[in-house]
Design an enzyme around this catalytic site. Structure first.
Site, PDB file in Angstrom:
ATOM      1  N   ASP A 123       0.815  -1.222   0.000  1.00 10.75           N
ATOM      2  CA  ASP A 123       0.000   0.000   0.000  1.00 10.75           C
ATOM      3  C   ASP A 123       0.848   1.271   0.000  1.00 10.75           C
ATOM      4  O   ASP A 123       2.024   1.247   0.361  1.00 10.75           O
ATOM      5  CB  ASP A 123      -0.878   0.039   1.259  1.00 10.75           C
ATOM      6  CG  ASP A 123      -2.018  -0.972   1.200  1.00 10.75           C
ATOM      7  OD1 ASP A 123      -1.985  -1.845   0.317  1.00 10.75           O
ATOM      8  OD2 ASP A 123      -2.922  -0.871   2.057  1.00 10.75           O
ATOM      9  N   ASP A 124       0.173   2.342  -0.347  1.00 12.38           N
ATOM     10  CA  ASP A 124       0.640   3.727  -0.159  1.00 12.38           C
ATOM     11  C   ASP A 124       1.695   4.191  -1.168  1.00 12.38           C
ATOM     12  O   ASP A 124       2.094   5.342  -1.135  1.00 12.38           O
ATOM     13  CB  ASP A 124       1.187   3.967   1.266  1.00 12.38           C
ATOM     14  CG  ASP A 124       0.126   3.758   2.337  1.00 12.38           C
ATOM     15  OD1 ASP A 124      -1.018   3.430   1.967  1.00 12.38           O
ATOM     16  OD2 ASP A 124       0.444   3.925   3.522  1.00 12.38           O
TER      17      ASP A 124
ATOM     18  N   HIS B  72      -6.198   3.127  -3.906  1.00 17.47           N
ATOM     19  CA  HIS B  72      -6.080   3.360  -2.454  1.00 17.47           C
ATOM     20  C   HIS B  72      -6.373   4.842  -2.141  1.00 17.47           C
ATOM     21  O   HIS B  72      -5.803   5.397  -1.220  1.00 17.47           O
ATOM     22  CB  HIS B  72      -4.672   2.960  -2.006  1.00 17.47           C
ATOM     23  CG  HIS B  72      -4.504   2.767  -0.526  1.00 17.47           C
ATOM     24  ND1 HIS B  72      -5.403   2.072   0.261  1.00 17.47           N
ATOM     25  CD2 HIS B  72      -3.511   3.184   0.337  1.00 17.47           C
ATOM     26  CE1 HIS B  72      -4.972   2.069   1.525  1.00 17.47           C
ATOM     27  NE2 HIS B  72      -3.828   2.741   1.597  1.00 17.47           N
TER      28      HIS B  72
ATOM     29  N   HIS C 156      -5.155   9.522   0.629  1.00 21.33           N
ATOM     30  CA  HIS C 156      -5.142   8.717   1.846  1.00 21.33           C
ATOM     31  C   HIS C 156      -5.938   9.302   3.016  1.00 21.33           C
ATOM     32  O   HIS C 156      -5.473   9.294   4.167  1.00 21.33           O
ATOM     33  CB  HIS C 156      -3.675   8.472   2.279  1.00 21.33           C
ATOM     34  CG  HIS C 156      -3.478   7.147   2.947  1.00 21.33           C
ATOM     35  ND1 HIS C 156      -3.569   6.981   4.315  1.00 21.33           N
ATOM     36  CD2 HIS C 156      -3.198   5.925   2.444  1.00 21.33           C
ATOM     37  CE1 HIS C 156      -3.336   5.711   4.615  1.00 21.33           C
ATOM     38  NE2 HIS C 156      -3.111   5.041   3.495  1.00 21.33           N
TER      39      HIS C 156
ATOM     40  N   HIS D 214       3.786  -2.199   3.081  1.00 24.74           N
ATOM     41  CA  HIS D 214       3.801  -0.856   2.472  1.00 24.74           C
ATOM     42  C   HIS D 214       5.070  -0.684   1.650  1.00 24.74           C
ATOM     43  O   HIS D 214       6.171  -0.913   2.181  1.00 24.74           O
ATOM     44  CB  HIS D 214       3.708   0.218   3.564  1.00 24.74           C
ATOM     45  CG  HIS D 214       2.388   0.173   4.297  1.00 24.74           C
ATOM     46  ND1 HIS D 214       2.166  -0.705   5.331  1.00 24.74           N
ATOM     47  CD2 HIS D 214       1.243   0.862   4.104  1.00 24.74           C
ATOM     48  CE1 HIS D 214       0.919  -0.536   5.770  1.00 24.74           C
ATOM     49  NE2 HIS D 214       0.330   0.404   5.041  1.00 24.74           N
TER      50      HIS D 214
HETATM   51 ZN    ZN Z   1      -2.646   3.056   3.244  1.00 19.14          ZN
END
Ligand code: ZN
Length: 469
Positions: free
Chosen positions: A293-294, A344, A348, A435
């Site tokens: 993620d991210d 995503h 955020h 991540h």
């Molecule tokens: Zn995230």
């Protein structure tokens, strides 16, 4: 005895009159029979005086379909010109539905003309196509074209799919065996499928298309079964610009056999189906879905791609929209290496704290950014912090995917802590959260993959994992 010649004359003229009368009667009754059938065809409608004009003519057309008569109704009234093709089946309920549909179309059309002071602004044309399936089912497809002004034409579609023996009208719920998971699979596939053909994806309005393909039953009720394929219909200008007319999505039945109710399944079998997108092997295999993620991150993501390649592992990257544009070349690399891309959000946020519109904007802007770079839309969605805005997830077409193993890599930022957490918690079908913005995660990944591979796990994308369940 001789007959009076006058009697002969009388007799002859009586016979003549009788013949004329019989002829006339036959003619009239034949004519009235014809009128009667044409009236009964569109009968309830004709009670509405707006539709019943003296200048309406109904002609029976040849029909290749047993149990279906086809009539062409033409209005010769120059103030409301129209041509309507309509079928009469042996099933009362279906005839009523058809009549209702056609009447509504005519009424709307006539109202539009009246509103324009009887000046003809448009022309109505309803065409009909019929398809037969398995000798039991008929699909009726009505194409309604209405010219609005000089060169603009509205095109909308109505369909009926029915069992000609029982008279049952079959909707998407019955077609897909009353199983919402089947609809979700179809929804996701249809969404992607529209974006495939050349010339389509540039013209599709992705937000409208996303809405039109939500897994909601009534959005899937306009379909026909045609040449062993399921064809879904959409009105012109509703999900795409006018250039591609009224779009359709066509899917071979053999491909969607697993999600169809048994009676609709195609006899043609296919190894490639909607539930086996990639592989089709050992049902006892153990699988995990690695997710990152991210990102994307200029260096960390690249290092992770290299490590994944070393183990022939496929993974899913849930990207943040505002990082996507800055790291376009990495996004392309992720796709080129065969990984899945997830949405995503744009920057955020905690979606629970956003309005529906703001949450949707986060979603759509990210979808578009990824599409603009790769030519593909993301296939899955993950809300930041796992915090769902329920109203928003109900609205979107992508499946929302959380995780089952949280490595807490963002907290430890220690490459040697990654493997122990996973060793403790991993099991078959785990979705592992990491991540790709922390160097420590990239550094610890090789050990994780070595361990999982040695334990017999296969590394699949999130969508593949879900497809196996
Ligand atoms: Zn995230």
């Amino acid at each position: 005895m001789k007959r009076n010649p006058w009697i002969d004359v009388l007799l002859v003229s009586a016979i003549f009159t009788l013949i004329v009368l019989i002829g006339l009667f036959t003619f009239i009754s034949g004519d009235s029979k014809f009128q009667k059938s044409s009236v009964s065809a569109s009968s309830p409608p004709l009670e509405s005086e707006e539709i019943a004009t003296d200048q309406t003519l109904a002609v029976q057309m040849p029909s290749d379909y047993k149990g279906i008569q086809i009539y062409k109704e033409i209005s010769n009234d120059p103030s409301i010109p129209y041509t309507v093709l309509y079928p009469i089946t042996e099933i009362k309920k279906i005839n009523e539905e058809i009549t209702q549909y056609i009447n509504q179309a005519k009424e709307q059309y006539i109202t539009a003309v009246r509103l324009n002071n009887n000046k003809v602004i448009s022309d109505l044309d309803i065409n009909l196509n019929i398809y037969e399936y398995k000798n039991i089912y008929y699909s009726l497809v009505f194409t309604k074209k209405q010219a609005i002004d000089g060169d603009h034409q509205d095109v909308s579609i109505q369909t009926f799919f029915f069992n000609k023996e029982t008279g049952e009208i079959i909707d998407s719920l019955t077609l897909l065996n009353h199983e919402i998971h089947n609809l979700e699979k179809l929804s996701k596939y249809v969404y992607q499928k529209m974006l495939e053909p050349e010339g389509y994806k540039e013209n599709v309005d992705i937000e409208k298309w996303g809405k039109a393909t939500h897994p909601k039953w009534d959005l899937y009720n306009r379909f026909a079964v045609q040449n062993n394929s399921l064809v879904l219909y959409y009105d012109k200008g509703k999900v795409a610009n006018d250039e591609i007319g009224a779009p359709t999505v066509t899917i071979p039945l053999s491909f969607i056999n697993p999600i169809l109710a048994p009676e609709f399944q195609s006899e043609t079998k296919s190894d490639m189906t909607i539930i086996t997108p990639v592989k089709n092997e050992n049902p006892n295999a153990k699988r995990v879905a690695l997710t990152f993620d991210d990102g994307p991150h200029e260096t960390v993501t690249n290092q992770i791609l290299t490590t994944l390649d070393k183990y022939h592992a496929k993974a899913t990257f849930f990207m943040v929209g505002n990082r996507v544009e800055r790291n376009a070349s990495i996004v392309k690399e992720v796709v080129a290496h065969g990984h899945e891309i997830g949405n995503h959000t744009w920057n955020h946020p905690d979606l629970k704290k956003l309005s529906l519109d703001d949450a949707l904007a986060q979603y759509h802007s990210t979808n578009n950014a990824i599409y603009n770079i790769t030519g593909y839309y993301p296939t899955v969605f993950r809300p930041p912090y796992g915090s769902k805005n329920q109203e928003m997830t109900d609205e979107i077409s992508l499946p929302t995917v959380l995780w089952t193993v949280d490595t807490l890599d963002w907290k430890y930022k220690n490459s040697s802590k990654l493997l122990p957490v996973i060793q403790n918690r991993v099991k078959n079908n785990s979705i592992i959260l990491m991540h790709d913005i922390h160097q420590s995660t990239a550094n610890g990944l090789d050990g994780v993959l070595a361990y999982l591979q040695q334990q017999g796990y296969e590394f699949v994308t999130v969508s593949e994992l879900l497809a196996y369940q």
